[in-house]
Design a protein around this motif. Sequence first.
Motif, PDB file in Angstrom:
ATOM      1  N   HIS A  43       0.809  -1.222   0.000  1.00  0.00           N
ATOM      2  CA  HIS A  43       0.000   0.000   0.000  1.00  0.00           C
ATOM      3  C   HIS A  43       0.847   1.280   0.000  1.00  0.00           C
ATOM      4  N   GLY A  44       2.153   1.169   0.159  1.00  0.00           N
ATOM      5  CA  GLY A  44       3.003   2.361   0.200  1.00  0.00           C
ATOM      6  C   GLY A  44       3.129   2.913   1.591  1.00  0.00           C
ATOM      7  N   LYS A  45       2.046   3.309   2.173  1.00  0.00           N
ATOM      8  CA  LYS A  45       1.989   3.783   3.563  1.00  0.00           C
ATOM      9  C   LYS A  45       0.658   3.353   4.144  1.00  0.00           C
ATOM     10  N   GLN A  46       0.622   3.101   5.451  1.00  0.00           N
ATOM     11  CA  GLN A  46      -0.581   2.523   6.035  1.00  0.00           C
ATOM     12  C   GLN A  46      -0.670   2.862   7.511  1.00  0.00           C
ATOM     13  N   ARG A  47      -1.903   2.952   8.016  1.00  0.00           N
ATOM     14  CA  ARG A  47      -2.139   3.132   9.448  1.00  0.00           C
ATOM     15  C   ARG A  47      -2.315   1.776  10.122  1.00  0.00           C
ATOM     16  N   PHE A  93       2.432   5.042   8.386  1.00  0.00           N
ATOM     17  CA  PHE A  93       3.810   4.584   8.515  1.00  0.00           C
ATOM     18  C   PHE A  93       4.268   3.966   7.206  1.00  0.00           C
ATOM     19  N   LYS A  94       5.584   4.005   6.991  1.00  0.00           N
ATOM     20  CA  LYS A  94       6.196   3.390   5.820  1.00  0.00           C
ATOM     21  C   LYS A  94       7.447   2.629   6.248  1.00  0.00           C
ATOM     22  N   ILE A  95       7.967   1.807   5.355  1.00  0.00           N
ATOM     23  CA  ILE A  95       9.175   1.038   5.639  1.00  0.00           C
ATOM     24  C   ILE A  95      10.377   1.982   5.655  1.00  0.00           C
ATOM     25  N   ASN A  96      11.186   1.864   6.687  1.00  0.00           N
ATOM     26  CA  ASN A  96      12.408   2.661   6.803  1.00  0.00           C
ATOM     27  C   ASN A  96      13.575   1.831   6.264  1.00  0.00           C
ATOM     28  N   PHE A  97      13.869   1.982   4.975  1.00  0.00           N
ATOM     29  CA  PHE A  97      14.950   1.211   4.368  1.00  0.00           C
ATOM     30  C   PHE A  97      16.292   1.516   5.020  1.00  0.00           C
ATOM     31  N   ASP A  98      16.490   2.753   5.464  1.00  0.00           N
ATOM     32  CA  ASP A  98      17.773   3.124   6.079  1.00  0.00           C
ATOM     33  C   ASP A  98      18.042   2.305   7.341  1.00  0.00           C
TER      34      ASP A  98
END
Length: 528
Positions: free
Chosen positions: A95-99, A233-238
Amino acid sequence: MEFANVLIRKGRMSVPLIIKFTELKPRQVRESLLVLIQHNIAYYAESEERSRIVTYYEIDKEETLHRVLIPKVLQYSKLWFDREGEEVALSILTHGKQRITDLIGDAPVKSAQPGSRLNRAQLTKKMFTKMVKEKCLIAVRPSDSLAPVDRAMAEEKKETDKLTLPPTAAELANIRRTLGAQKGQEQSRTTIVGLKRTLDTVDGADGFDDGKRRKLTDGDLQIIEEVERDVFFKINFDRFIIRWRNMKIAGLYETRLNPTARKIMDSILSIAEERMINCKEDMSSSVNIMLLFNNLPTDVNLVDTLEFDPIDMGPNNTKPKPSECLEKYLQILEDDLLRILKKDAGRSGQYTIQLKAANKILKKNLIQDIVATRYGLPYVRIMNMLLDKGKLEEKQISKFSMMPVKDVREKLTTLCTFGVLNLQEVPKTNDRTPSRTFYLWEVVLPRAADSLSDNLYHAMGNLRQRRFVERARRSVLLEKCERTDVKANDALLNAAEKAELNKLNGVLEQLEIQELRLAEMVMTLRDF
């Protein structure tokens, strides 16, 4: 794909320009922009031009390059946060970003294990909160969809507008330093956006570890941390890249010393990881030896993995205590030739990790492996010699490596063409006559890493193209497989078609595995 290619090649553009270059319908362009912004791949920036405001869009290249690491993110999400963590990562990546409310609403409410009081939604909530606390998920604010350059310019303009006169060069530089310091403090703060503390009863029904909770009183109230329901929220690749880098640093000591040394380094890096912002930092924060001793895994055997002098064991041949063995291990790690672990000179009992030196070692080891695989060990010997001694002439390299000048010249030319070596001319006179010029060969590690990264990206592009070609060759078969009747009954495919489909799946799987390996190499050369 065509839409994103235009934005990458042409740079930021408005919607009318995008329609012009892509030849797509306005509705398709707007829908594509919506999807790219939802998946954190596109930025937008508003600019006031005459009497109207024009919105420009551009592609976030860093986020796009990180997409090749998605299989690795899912793999380690399952390893670190169990199956629920993998499902959380997969849902957010989809979804890219999600609650958290949207994600829990999709989870089926049933027991994860027979006899367990936690249903699936509670387990998902627990893992979601854990991933947020460990910064593998980060909150998405409205300002994150703006281009970083425009966001910085807006903040700078806000500060300059407070001045009565146009700022001087010194004042402008001071404003930029202040904004940079504020940004660094914001990134390094321990408080996490989207995570709040609330009071709750001590019943253990939420599945959190009671040992990690702070009791408010002697009664039944306590402070717990939970994710805010309205924050995306989104995935923090860093954060994933930092953890993978730390795992590689700890892995260096398993081959040099033993598995116990690796676990000690892994514990040090895990404690210091909370304050790490990215992989470009020079050193980690200090770690106390007592805190390290308390955070070591229970299966670490510090006593039996060391050899002791009979004098140190005393008259009864009693081995030292585990805390004393840990001090000896730290001394061994500090004296190691890698020089990664260093004692903090300002405070006793504190140790830091030299991250810049560790990153250099990881890059050097990877470049050596690539050169050895492609050309052979003599080329690696020349490379190591230049890394050790600095700039050398061709005759000096031949002397030190004990190889004929003819062979050395060929190997130097090959490595220079490959991008590992650089040639520097030092003329004796102003006319730059070749006979009066020194030709010095050297290895500049950052340049070599950039050059090899370009080659690896080119190889990844070839793999992608090969994947498209393999699918195009079997386009008729793939179209047949997409039919609803074939999906419902695969018996409609004959034996030859099933064999060809299995062959295609095998080829695509091999190509994806090779692409992921190249992506890991690029991550080491570019992000570390």
